[in-house]
Design an enzyme around this catalytic site. Structure first.
Site, PDB file in Angstrom:
ATOM      1  N   ASP A  92       0.856  -1.173   0.000  1.00  0.00           N
ATOM      2  CA  ASP A  92       0.000   0.000   0.000  1.00  0.00           C
ATOM      3  C   ASP A  92       0.903   1.237   0.000  1.00  0.00           C
ATOM      4  OD1 ASP A  92      -2.199   1.606   0.128  1.00  0.00           O
ATOM      5  OD2 ASP A  92      -2.562   1.321   2.268  1.00  0.00           O
TER       6      ASP A  92
ATOM      7  N   ASP B 158      -3.743  -3.188   5.884  1.00  0.00           N
ATOM      8  CA  ASP B 158      -4.108  -2.632   7.183  1.00  0.00           C
ATOM      9  C   ASP B 158      -5.605  -2.757   7.467  1.00  0.00           C
ATOM     10  OD1 ASP B 158      -4.930  -0.801   5.312  1.00  0.00           O
ATOM     11  OD2 ASP B 158      -3.638   0.820   5.992  1.00  0.00           O
TER      12      ASP B 158
ATOM     13  N   ASP C 258      -8.502  -5.917   3.593  1.00  0.00           N
ATOM     14  CA  ASP C 258      -7.217  -6.397   3.095  1.00  0.00           C
ATOM     15  C   ASP C 258      -6.919  -7.811   3.587  1.00  0.00           C
ATOM     16  OD1 ASP C 258      -6.740  -3.992   1.853  1.00  0.00           O
ATOM     17  OD2 ASP C 258      -5.638  -3.146   3.539  1.00  0.00           O
TER      18      ASP C 258
END
Length: 1024
Positions: free
Chosen positions: A385, A739, A743
């Protein structure tokens, strides 16, 4: 039992005051059940009544002192675990190994041989050994090995437990009127728990507030779809799956926010009541464990074949004349088995992995399972990310774009210090007063963003002391961001321009929360200075929020939004995104009434109450008035660019996956070196959006896209999972960071799931194999480096141990097959004479070999581990090259050992004729001592050679001080076994002369010389 029956079974014990647990329970579980406060069924009672019965004010929560008192009274919030395995059982478990059974069988055979020898001794003659020393030594060494294994296993368990404490789940609770983050185990009845998307629910509780709240309860009820929650009191008792106003321990929030009062903790929760039904699943063996099983199998088969060949050859050539011949042959087989298998390997492997995991934790990478370390070194793709991992996660509003112009805000970080500077583009275009209008609109824009917000900016006074004559002290202010950094940045910006004065009179009455699918959020707030009139305040992705706006506020007036307005706004989004800004639009809508029930289209339930507004977004989030948008910057971490380059050098591809705008993603990716500057300018060939991924026709097209594209923008959570699966289909070992709760599937599917330790949700942390304590991409690369180093060290000590064991096997095999040629057996003698005793081989394997092997587990790298391509998981840990090293060194070891023995035996090739003066038994004892000692010193030198397949032993010769210490220790142990009288008797050794020591060292050096010559040849071949 199906889900409905399970619900009914649970329901029969599910009243809040509940039945006591049936069956045998641990004392902890009984204490928890008995200590919980008796209550009415909270699902049937009003939330305020539940709070009153638990003695807590929902607006302030428990005080810290009261929470501590309740924790002492009710116990920790945890399920009662199975009683710990007693230490004596753990110790006995060290003997549960086929090899140990084999050695115990050898002990029995040795005892039988000793008894037969004593029984058949002629009257008055010496009946052989006074005691069965072989059997005694084998048993003693087995005990020592069990003690060492127990100690090492205990230390490894302690290391893993320490790491688990570092990753203990935490929960947000309201205490003393402030939100505090505490360990979940410290949650008590009466605590006010704040719930958000991705949170694991820590205990059973009654909801007091819920906004679009949905909870995954499959682990408890079997319901596969997340369940919607509300605060309405139930009219009658219902099954667990239908209690919409309750949340339960062990479930997780998939959407929305909420607030609940804890009614039950620990074993009193619903999951606690059915804890006996929960069973842990056994973990599959890791590739390294499977490889060790494979190696043991190969060695076992090889030993059986060699033993069978030797026994058949002896039977055909000499025959078995009496029971002694049979026993000698069986002991020979046992000696071969003992020689082949590295007995201390499992314990050494555990210790090396535990040490590696501890070193990783020091670098902020917390690996949850020891054997996950090996996978890290194999990573070929890291999917990361952007926010907080590749960037600092210190969001700062720098630009505000409004219909009248644009302003810039100064100041960085979370301190609300800075000022507003007009960018006079509109003035230059001849629009009078545009700068002032833009500044006024910017204040309104920031006010809207601060109202439609779940973040919090906290001010804390920190006292600092100045050392000096007066030791004067002063107070500094520390600003702490609580919540999403993007939301907090809007609060900070609003404080900078005094926009907080605009919303001081507003009170929130409802929320339509942000979700990754909606990409926007809205709140309904009442203006206490205007008769409580309601207004909808919204913020979200500009391109999304524009779709719900029909009007625009320009210079204090509201007018219909035109297509030109939309194009101008989208052009500004593109421009800011190209400069790496994250953009958020702001809009509002006055509802013109003080009651939601009066708003046209708002749904009312049968009781006359407004239905949860989170379910009425289509009514409230329309006809919005656009006021402006902000440009938020999250600067890249300065160290990440070097880490990306390091990963690329190591053959590891870095992939950025973000929900941000494609231009923002491309700019950050270019700055970090994930794509080049040319690629940042050509988005079509370097960046794919979630929409474009959805348009790909089939799996083959998807795989082709992920093979070439390294930046993905505007993606949804399901896209992350598809990207991971696609990369895995291409043979990649994928590390995936995450996070949010959505996910978790991608993190769990990845070969190396990486959760964020700071911003990560508990659900994601539970799904991950590794947790980043600092949320930093560079930590992943450092963990890969460490993983590669650990794997290299495992290969080093495997090369060392197995080549040493193969050398022992060849020594025993060659000594028996060439016994007459070497003088080990005399002409006319009967039976089998083994060149080395089983006790001597055990001494080598368990004591003298163990210390160097452990030292090699912390060996510094002899080459650049990041300069080579990743290892495939299909590659053998012990490949053809290593087997070549093992067999070559094993043959050399056996040769020099047998030559050393031959020099002290009459009738051999290199016999010193002075040995003729002593009998053959004495010769054999001295020759065995020589062979025993040569083998030990050859293995010490082999430890130095085994540090690399082809690099000279003299490169970094003294880099590993632990290895030299281990060699010194093994040398002292060998001196003891040669010169200490009772060890002479136990191990069949005699003291050696100075000349014999010279022979031992000279012959052992041949191993090092041969290894160096072979490496020279290998290096020459590589240069070609």
């Amino acid at each position: 039992m199906d889900d409905r029956k399970k619900d009914q079974s649970i329901q029969s014990h599910a009243n809040f005051d509940g039945d006591s647990a049936t069956g045998d329970r641990t004392q902890i579980r009984q204490d928890q059940q008995n200590q919980q406060p008796p209550q009415i069924d909270p699902s049937l009672a009003d939330a305020q009544a539940v709070a009153a019965s638990l003695g807590v004010d929902p607006n302030t929560g428990l005080s810290q002192a009261e929470a501590e008192r309740r924790l002492a009274q009710y116990g920790p919030n945890e399920l009662a675990s199975a009683p710990p395995v007693p230490k004596w059982k753990k110790f006995l478990a060290q003997f549960k190994d086929p090899l140990v059974y084999l050695l115990l069988a050898a002990t029995g055979i040795s005892l039988i041989a000793w008894f037969i020898e004593k029984a058949n001794a002629a009257p008055g003659a010496e009946g052989g050994e006074i005691l069965p020393f072989d059997a005694i030594v084998i048993v003693l060494i087995l005990i020592v090995n069990a003690v060492l294994g127990y100690i090492q296993e205990s230390k490894a368990e302690e290391a893993v437990e320490a790491l688990s404490q570092m990753t203990a789940p935490q929960t947000n609770v309201l205490r003393d009127g402030k939100i505090a983050r505490i360990n979940t185990v410290d949650v008590v009845p009466g605590d006010m728990v704040m719930l958000g998307e991705g949170d694991s629910i820590p205990a059973d509780g009654r909801l007091l507030a819920a906004a679009s709240l949905r909870v995954a309860e499959a682990s408890l009820t079997g319901e596969s779809v997340p369940v919607g929650k509300n605060v309405d009191t139930l009219a009658e008792a219902k099954a667990l799956g239908d209690r919409a106003n309750m949340v339960f321990n062990g479930t997780s929030v998939t959407q929305g926010t909420g607030r609940a009062i804890v009614t039950s903790t620990g074993m009193r929760t619903q999951v606690g009541k059915i804890a006996d039904l929960l069973q842990a699943t056994d973990d599959d063996d890791s590739p390294l464990q499977k490889e060790m099983n494979y190696v043991s199998k190969i060695l076992g088969i090889a030993v059986c074949i060699i033993a069978a060949v030797v026994l058949v050859a002896l039977a055909l050539t000499e025959g078995f004349n009496d029971i002694h011949d049979v026993i000698d042959s069986l002991l020979l087989s046992v000696s071969l088995a003992v020689a082949a298998v590295p007995e201390g390997l499992a314990a050494i492997l555990t210790v090396v992995l535990a040490l590696g995991v501890r070193r990783m934790a020091e670098h902020h990478a917390i690996v949850k399972k020891l054997h996950s370390v090996e996978t890290l070194g194999s990573a070929s793709v890291i999917c990361s990310d952007k926010t907080g991992t590749l960037t600092r996660n210190e969001m700062t509003v720098e630009r505000v774009v409004t219909p009248s112009g644009e302003v810039q805000l100064t100041g960085t970080g979370y301190a609300p210090e800075g000022r507003m500077i007009a960018i006079d583009a509109a003035e230059a275009a001849g629009i009078t007063g545009a700068a002032e209008a833009a500044q006024a609109e910017a204040v309104t824009t920031l006010a809207v963003g601060a109202i439609a917000n779940d973040g919090e900016l906290r001010e804390t006074a920190v006292e600092t002391v100045r050392n000096g004559a007066d030791s004067a002290s002063s107070a500094n202010t520390l600003w702490e961001a609580v919540g999403d950094p993007t939301e907090v940045s809007l609060i900070v910006a609003a404080r900078k321009v005094k926009a907080d004065r605009k919303y001081a009179n507003y009170t929130r009455v409802g929320e339509i929360p942000f979700t990754s699918d909606r990409k926007r959020m809205a709140v309904v707030a009442q203006d206490n200075a205007d008769a409580g009139r309601l207004t909808v305040f919204a913020k979200g992705a500009p391109d999304v929020l524009l779709g719900y706006c029909s009007r625009i506020a320009v210079n204090g007036a509201v007018r219909p939004m035109t297509q030109g307005d939309r194009q101008q706004i989208l052009a500004a989004v593109e421009r800011l995104s190209a400069e790496a800004y994250r953009t958020l639009g702001q809009a509002y809508r006055p509802l013109g009434t003080a009651s939601l029930a009066d708003v046209p289209g708002v749904a009312i339930n049968a009781a006359g109450h407004v239905v949860d507004i989170a379910e009425q977004s289509d009514v409230l989030e329309n006809d919005l008035i656009w006021v402006g948008m902000v440009g938020i910057i999250d600067p890249p971490r300065t160290e990440v660019r070097d880490s990306v380059a390091e990963a690329h050098r190591a053959g590891i591809r870095t992939v950025m996956i973000t929900g941000d705008h494609p231009l923002t993603a491309a700019r950050i990716a270019s700055d970090l070196g994930i794509i080049d500057a040319t690629g940042a300018a050509d988005l079509g060939s370097t960046v794919l959006t979630g929409t474009q991924l959805d348009e790909l026709p089939d799996e083959a097209a998807f795989d082709n896209a992920t093979r070439n594209i390294s930046v993905y923008a505007r993606v949804a959570p399901e896209h992350k999972l598809k990207i991971v699966e696609s990369l895995q289909r291409q043979g990649n070992i994928v590390a995936m960071t995450g996070d949010g709760v959505n996910d978790a599937p991608a993190v769990k599917t990845a070969d190396i799931g990486v959760a964020m330790g700071i911003t990560g949700t508990e659900v994601t942390k539970q799904s991950a194999k590794m947790i980043l304590a600092d949320d930093n991409f560079s930590t992943i690369v450092e963990a890969v480096r460490e993983g590669r180093g650990i794997f290299d060290n495992i290969r080093k000590f495997l090369r060392y141990l197995l080549s040493s064991n193969v050398g022992e096997v060849f020594t025993v095999f060659g000594g028996v097959m060439l016994a007459g040629f070497l003088g080990i057996s005399q002409p006319g003698s009967q039976g089998v004479t083994v060149p080395l005793l089983a006790t001597q081989l055990l001494w080598i394997n368990l004591l003298t070999d163990a210390a160097p092997a452990l030292a090699m587990g912390v060996d510094p790298s002899t080459d650049d581990v990041m300069a080579r391509k990743p290892r495939k998981l299909t590659d053998r840990v012990i490949d053809g090259q290593m087997w070549g090293d093992i067999i070559f060194i094993g043959i050399i070891m056996a040769a020099v050992t047998l030559i050393g023995m031959d020099m002290h035996l009459a009738g051999g090739l290199f016999t010193d004729r002075s040995v003729d003066a002593i009998g053959h038994d004495a010769q054999m004892t001295e020759a065995r001592t020589m062979g025993f000692t040569i083998l030990v010193f050859a293995q010490m030198l082999n430890a130095l050679c085994s540090r690399s397949h082809d690099q000279s032993v003299f490169v970094g010769l003294f880099a590993n001080k632990w290895l030299w210490g281990a060699i010194a220790l093994s040398t002292l142990l060998q001196l003891a076994v040669v010169y200490v009288p009772f060890l002479n008797t136990a191990f069949g050794t005699v003291p050696l002369s100075a000349g014999a020591w010279v022979e031992c060292l000279g012959l052992a050096m041949i191993v090092l010389v041969a290894s160096e010559l072979r490496k020279c040849v290998l290096r020459a071949m590589h240069r070609r």
